[in-house]
Design an enzyme around this catalytic site. Structure first.
Site, PDB file in Angstrom:
ATOM      1  N   PRO A 155       0.813  -1.221   0.000  1.00 28.04           N
ATOM      2  CA  PRO A 155       0.000   0.000   0.000  1.00 28.04           C
ATOM      3  C   PRO A 155       0.848   1.274   0.000  1.00 28.04           C
ATOM      4  O   PRO A 155       0.522   2.250  -0.690  1.00 28.04           O
ATOM      5  CB  PRO A 155      -0.813  -0.128   1.291  1.00 28.04           C
ATOM      6  CG  PRO A 155      -0.867  -1.611   1.547  1.00 28.04           C
ATOM      7  CD  PRO A 155       0.463  -2.129   1.115  1.00 28.04           C
ATOM      8  N   TYR A 156       1.924   1.256   0.764  1.00 30.06           N
ATOM      9  CA  TYR A 156       2.816   2.419   0.820  1.00 30.06           C
ATOM     10  C   TYR A 156       3.525   2.617  -0.518  1.00 30.06           C
ATOM     11  O   TYR A 156       3.585   3.733  -1.050  1.00 30.06           O
ATOM     12  CB  TYR A 156       3.828   2.220   1.946  1.00 30.06           C
ATOM     13  CG  TYR A 156       4.867   3.310   2.069  1.00 30.06           C
ATOM     14  CD1 TYR A 156       4.505   4.610   2.408  1.00 30.06           C
ATOM     15  CD2 TYR A 156       6.220   3.043   1.866  1.00 30.06           C
ATOM     16  CE1 TYR A 156       5.457   5.619   2.539  1.00 30.06           C
ATOM     17  CE2 TYR A 156       7.183   4.034   1.989  1.00 30.06           C
ATOM     18  CZ  TYR A 156       6.800   5.310   2.329  1.00 30.06           C
ATOM     19  OH  TYR A 156       7.748   6.307   2.446  1.00 30.06           O
TER      20      TYR A 156
END
Length: 247
Positions: A155-156
């Site tokens: 996600p990052y």
């Protein structure tokens, strides 16, 4: 917009009270650049960074605001222009990192992270595109995890891949304006953002996988930013992986 003449270059550093941001501020001030230290939620820490700059003869102010709020950030740019005469360098260190596997990642957490990392970078980049003076530089922040493929970083990394995409396109869109647009993509750096939630064994592992066999330090990243903000005028539309040789 202020038209007060100034011979001093001026930088706005978002997240300027953070681990990397504060060192960027101090490094730019060392080069004689007047600095505006942006903060979102800790004005006292920003004031401490400003005091450290002024104590050694530099010029610094603080400005607040949510990087994802276009009105708040326009007001921040207005304040910098009014106080310091203009904006020549924008450094987007503001960001947040939440880790977890994609299959079970909380979507509300995803939205919060993307609001800062994607929308925040977009808002500040948009303002910089319209406010930077000729000879200026916009320096966004990505991460080496856009090509690291480590589990839980999905996600990052997705948010930072978006930063890289907008950075490279904007560099081409600003043709003829004498403004460079680049991104710095640090590897593991010993800051609270990286260290929080990791045990000693995990931190030691990250240090050993880097060919230089250590974690990066905020100063390592600040040096690259200073190069892009100053002498690195022929570097444009690039992502600089600042990671000690980490693949």
């Amino acid at each position: 917009m202020s038209t007060t003449p100034t011979s001093t270059r001026v930088a706005l550093v978002t997240g300027g009270s953070g681990g990397i941001g504060s060192r960027v501020v101090e490094r730019l001030a060392h080069d004689g650049i007047a600095v505006a230290i942006h903060y979102a939620g800790n004005p006292a820490r920003a004031q401490d960074v400003a005091a450290a700059v002024t104590a050694v003869g530099g010029r610094a102010i603080t400005v607040g605001g949510d990087v994802a709020d276009e009105h708040a950030m326009a007001a921040a740019f207005d304040a910098v222009e009014a106080e310091l005469g203009g904006v020549d360098v924008v450094v987007n260190t503001a960001g947040t990192m939440t880790l977890g596997p994609i299959a079970t990642f909380d979507l509300d957490a995803l939205d919060r992270m993307h609001r800062t990392n994607i929308r925040g970078t977009f808002v500040v980049s948009q303002l910089a595109a319209n406010r930077l003076r000729p000879g200026g530089a916009l320096i966004n922040f990505s991460t080496s995890q856009t090509r690291g493929q480590l589990p839980t970083y999905g996600p990052y990394a997705a948010s930072k891949a978006a930063v890289e995409g907008m950075t490279l396109v904007l560099a081409r869109e600003l043709r003829g304006k004498d403004v460079t647009v680049n991104a710095v993509a640090p590897g593991p750096v010993a800051t609270p953002l990286f260290l929080d939630g990791k045990d000693e064994a995990t931190v030691a592992h990250f240090a050993t996988v880097v060919p230089l066999e250590r974690l990066g330090q905020p100063d390592d990243v600040a040096e690259v930013v200073a190069f892009l903000a100053g002498p690195g005028r022929w570097v444009n539309g690039q992502v600089l992986f600042t990671n000690g040789g980490l693949a």
